[in-house]
Scaffold this motif. Structure first.
Motif, mmCIF file in Angstrom:
data_model
loop_
_atom_site.group_PDB
_atom_site.id
_atom_site.type_symbol
_atom_site.label_atom_id
_atom_site.label_comp_id
_atom_site.label_asym_id
_atom_site.label_seq_id
_atom_site.Cartn_x
_atom_site.Cartn_y
_atom_site.Cartn_z
ATOM 1 N N MET A 416 0.851 -1.166 0.099
ATOM 2 C CA MET A 416 0.052 0.048 -0.090
ATOM 3 C C MET A 416 0.722 1.349 -0.016
ATOM 4 S SD MET A 416 -3.119 0.846 -0.192
ATOM 5 C CE MET A 416 -4.094 -0.665 0.473
ATOM 6 N N LYS A 417 1.934 1.179 1.055
ATOM 7 C CA LYS A 417 2.956 2.565 0.655
ATOM 8 C C LYS A 417 3.381 2.574 -0.713
ATOM 9 C CE LYS A 417 6.733 4.388 3.234
ATOM 10 N NZ LYS A 417 7.659 4.980 1.859
ATOM 11 N N ARG A 418 3.819 1.771 -1.353
ATOM 12 C CA ARG A 418 4.403 1.839 -2.596
ATOM 13 C C ARG A 418 3.548 2.216 -3.715
ATOM 14 N NH1 ARG A 418 6.610 -4.123 -3.851
ATOM 15 N NH2 ARG A 418 6.877 -3.258 -5.904
ATOM 16 N N LEU A 419 2.051 1.933 -3.395
ATOM 17 C CA LEU A 419 1.041 2.442 -4.292
ATOM 18 C C LEU A 419 0.854 3.855 -3.826
ATOM 19 C CD1 LEU A 419 -1.110 1.670 -6.339
ATOM 20 C CD2 LEU A 419 -2.640 1.272 -4.581
ATOM 21 N N ASP A 420 0.818 4.312 -2.616
ATOM 22 C CA ASP A 420 0.747 5.755 -2.538
ATOM 23 C C ASP A 420 1.759 6.510 -2.883
ATOM 24 O OD1 ASP A 420 -1.410 5.108 -0.784
ATOM 25 O OD2 ASP A 420 -0.257 5.190 1.053
ATOM 26 N N ASP A 421 2.998 5.803 -2.861
ATOM 27 C CA ASP A 421 4.347 6.575 -3.580
ATOM 28 C C ASP A 421 3.970 6.733 -4.996
ATOM 29 O OD1 ASP A 421 5.566 6.958 -1.146
ATOM 30 O OD2 ASP A 421 6.747 5.046 -1.269
ATOM 31 N N ILE A 422 3.452 6.024 -5.584
ATOM 32 C CA ILE A 422 3.477 5.756 -7.276
ATOM 33 C C ILE A 422 2.128 6.745 -7.410
ATOM 34 C CG2 ILE A 422 2.177 4.606 -9.116
ATOM 35 C CD1 ILE A 422 3.478 2.090 -8.138
ATOM 36 N N GLU A 423 0.989 6.993 -6.723
ATOM 37 C CA GLU A 423 0.140 7.885 -6.812
ATOM 38 C C GLU A 423 0.591 9.209 -6.624
ATOM 39 O OE1 GLU A 423 -4.759 8.457 -5.847
ATOM 40 O OE2 GLU A 423 -3.360 7.487 -4.189
ATOM 41 N N GLY A 424 1.306 9.519 -5.606
ATOM 42 C CA GLY A 424 1.902 10.783 -5.297
ATOM 43 C C GLY A 424 2.921 11.096 -6.651
ATOM 44 N N SER A 425 3.629 10.466 -7.017
ATOM 45 C CA SER A 425 4.613 10.590 -8.066
ATOM 46 C C SER A 425 3.635 11.009 -9.491
ATOM 47 C CB SER A 425 5.455 9.507 -8.600
ATOM 48 O OG SER A 425 6.439 9.246 -7.638
ATOM 49 N N VAL A 426 2.496 10.160 -9.696
ATOM 50 C CA VAL A 426 1.789 10.547 -10.921
ATOM 51 C C VAL A 426 0.893 11.765 -10.707
ATOM 52 C CG1 VAL A 426 -0.414 9.816 -11.955
ATOM 53 C CG2 VAL A 426 1.466 8.238 -11.343
ATOM 54 N N ASP A 427 0.790 12.260 -9.340
ATOM 55 C CA ASP A 427 -0.015 13.392 -9.017
ATOM 56 C C ASP A 427 0.908 14.630 -9.465
ATOM 57 O OD1 ASP A 427 -2.534 12.297 -8.398
ATOM 58 O OD2 ASP A 427 -2.190 12.382 -6.300
ATOM 59 N N ARG A 428 2.205 14.315 -9.435
ATOM 60 C CA ARG A 428 3.103 15.549 -9.372
ATOM 61 C C ARG A 428 3.478 15.688 -10.838
ATOM 62 N NH1 ARG A 428 5.151 13.347 -4.451
ATOM 63 N NH2 ARG A 428 6.575 12.054 -5.415
ATOM 64 N N MET A 429 3.176 14.843 -11.526
ATOM 65 C CA MET A 429 3.450 14.844 -13.250
ATOM 66 C C MET A 429 2.887 16.200 -13.775
ATOM 67 S SD MET A 429 3.085 10.925 -14.479
ATOM 68 C CE MET A 429 3.051 11.482 -16.089
ATOM 69 N N LYS A 430 3.555 16.626 -14.719
ATOM 70 C CA LYS A 430 3.307 17.722 -15.492
ATOM 71 C C LYS A 430 2.586 17.167 -17.003
ATOM 72 C CE LYS A 430 5.903 21.367 -13.361
ATOM 73 N NZ LYS A 430 6.789 22.513 -13.546
ATOM 74 N N ILE A 431 1.450 17.112 -17.219
ATOM 75 C CA ILE A 431 0.948 16.588 -18.181
ATOM 76 C C ILE A 431 0.316 17.752 -19.130
ATOM 77 C CG2 ILE A 431 -0.685 14.776 -19.173
ATOM 78 C CD1 ILE A 431 1.676 13.566 -18.142
ATOM 79 N N PRO A 432 0.377 17.684 -20.640
ATOM 80 C CA PRO A 432 -0.248 18.600 -21.585
ATOM 81 C C PRO A 432 -1.708 18.242 -21.328
ATOM 82 C CG PRO A 432 1.655 17.679 -22.610
ATOM 83 C CD PRO A 432 1.634 16.803 -21.265
#
Length: 465
Positions: A416-432
């Protein structure tokens, strides 16, 4: 009822703020991805332009230096004619005097000591070191050796000059080198009974007129046509005819046999009274290997204008000649003799053709690399952005597989912690913005994996102990 401190947002507000932050990550263009896509294309094009400038010669200089011969010599007079022709194209020809052909060759072969671009050198002076540094732009004219002598009767063999006083040209002149070669073939060498004086040109002619020498060897690198004509019309002075001309040209490959027909100098007085034969090396216009191609063309063009007409010693169009003799013909000269000047230099003024020629060097890499590369930018840009989204799916699949293996409580927490880290990284992505649909699909899949982890955890709790 849910109570909360009015100074702090509740959980619902936090979720809405997170959503706003995520939306704030969406932008019209991903400048970072665009820079990483376009940057390599621009860099490769820039390197190609630099390479083109490196391998293609720069603009031709507006001044070149030619080494000719002594003041008043045929070599010097010829260089003066070249200077006028090159001036029409805005190129200044600087003329340096010298002692003659041998001096020219020595200075041309030593670029570290002498700043010289081209020079006149007669055949028969070749040196091994100079062949590696110099190119020929072609043979430009014959340079006959004219031997004037005093005698009551004609001299038929050079060996008959043994024991006399001869002016054979100054040190550094081609006249002296060829004179010594011809005399040696007849058994006459320095240090013997024959007195060999280092006089040339006007000095040699005057010595013959003053009865100080018995014969004078004259050639164009140290003498002028007027000096020779003066001797030709002086009573008591004769011009030597090489009765063995064929033999000399066979032994010395750089010599040519020239015929002066009877009466060619004066039909009324029948001068000469019979056919005469001279031997002559050709004079080559030698250049250092770094001579600009455009200047090579100009020099050959000048040589054609000066030497292309018929004279007593040559046919029309005989010179300049691209035949290789002792020095290789330069690639630029060979191209000129084969196809003439390039299209630009043939149809535009010299300075404008030079400018356009160099400008084309920039446009070739642009047309070949930059334009096709820029057409690929949209596809490469889409690939970069999409790859940043898709790379998270590998991690999600790995997490889902680990969850299906019935992990214990501690392992589930780690997953679950790894999934949270993934979600946090995705949320910080800059996407067109144009990729927002793929971004939200990724977030839905993250939520899907989260639900799977929770479901597996519930199944683990309800399973019989």
């Amino acid at each position: 009822m849910e109570h909360h401190n009015p100074g702090y947002p509740n959980n619902g507000m936090v979720r809405r703020l997170d959503a706003v932050r995520r939306l704030a990550r969406l932008q019209k263009v991903s400048w970072n991805d665009l820079a990483l896509t376009v940057g390599p294309i621009l860099l490769i094009t820039l390197l190609a332009i630099c390479a083109a400038y490196w391998f293609v010669r720069p603009a031709p200089p507006d001044t070149i230096t030619i080494i000719s011969g002594p003041d008043g010599s045929t070599f010097r007079a010829t260089a003066e004619k070249y200077r006028k022709i090159l001036a029409r194209n805005g190129v200044k020809l600087k003329i340096l005097p010298s002692d003659g052909s041998l001096d020219n060759l020595r200075k041309l072969s030593n670029p570290s000591l002498h700043h010289i671009d081209v020079g006149f050198v007669q055949g028969g002076l070749v040196q091994d070191a100079s062949q590696e540094k110099l190119f020929s732009l072609g043979s430009v004219f014959h340079e006959p050796v004219a031997i004037f002598y005093r005698s009551d009767k004609p001299v038929t063999l050079l060996s008959e000059f043994a024991g006399r006083t001869l002016a054979i040209g100054p040190e550094g002149s081609g006249t002296r080198v060829l004179s010594l070669t011809l005399l040696k073939a007849n058994g006459i060498e320095p240090g013997g009974k024959t007195n060999l004086l280092p006089l040339g040109g006007g000095d040699a002619a005057q010595a013959l007129l003053d009865h100080k020498v018995d014969a004078a060897f004259l050639m164009g690198d140290s003498a002028t046509p007027p000096v020779m004509r003066r001797l030709l019309w002086t009573p008591g002075i004769r011009l030597y005819s090489f009765s063995q001309a064929d033999g000399y040209t066979r032994r010395y490959g750089y010599l040519n046999k020239l015929q002066v027909p009877m009466g060619a100098f004066d039909f009324g007085k029948n001068v000469p009274p019979q056919d005469m034969y001279l031997v002559a090396p050709t004079v080559e216009l030698l250049a250092r290997k770094n001579l600009h191609p455009a200047l090579s063309d100009l020099l050959i063009e000048a040589a054609r204008e000066v030497h292309g007409k018929a004279t007593l010693m040559q046919k029309a169009g005989e010179f300049p000649s691209p035949q290789e003799r002792e020095y290789p013909i330069s690639p630029d000269a060979r191209r000129y003799y084969t196809s003439g000047k390039s299209f630009l230099y043939r149809n535009l003024p010299f300075w404008l053709a030079s400018l356009v020629d160099r400008t084309l060097v920039v446009f070739v890499p642009i047309v070949v690399l930059l334009i096709p590369g820029l057409k690929m930018v949209p596809a490469l840009y889409n690939w970069r952005v999409t790859s940043r989204i898709y790379r998270w799916y590998g991690l999600l699949i790995a997490l889902e597989r680990s969850a299906m293996e019935q992990p214990d409580i501690e392992e589930r927490k780690n997953l679950m912690k790894r999934l949270d880290d993934i979600e946090g990284s995705v949320d910080r992505m800059k996407i067109p913005v144009s990729f927002a649909n793929q971004f939200y699909v990724l977030r839905e899949h993250i939520g899907f994996v989260r639900e799977r982890l929770k479901a597996n955890a519930e199944e683990g709790k309800s399973a019989p102990g």
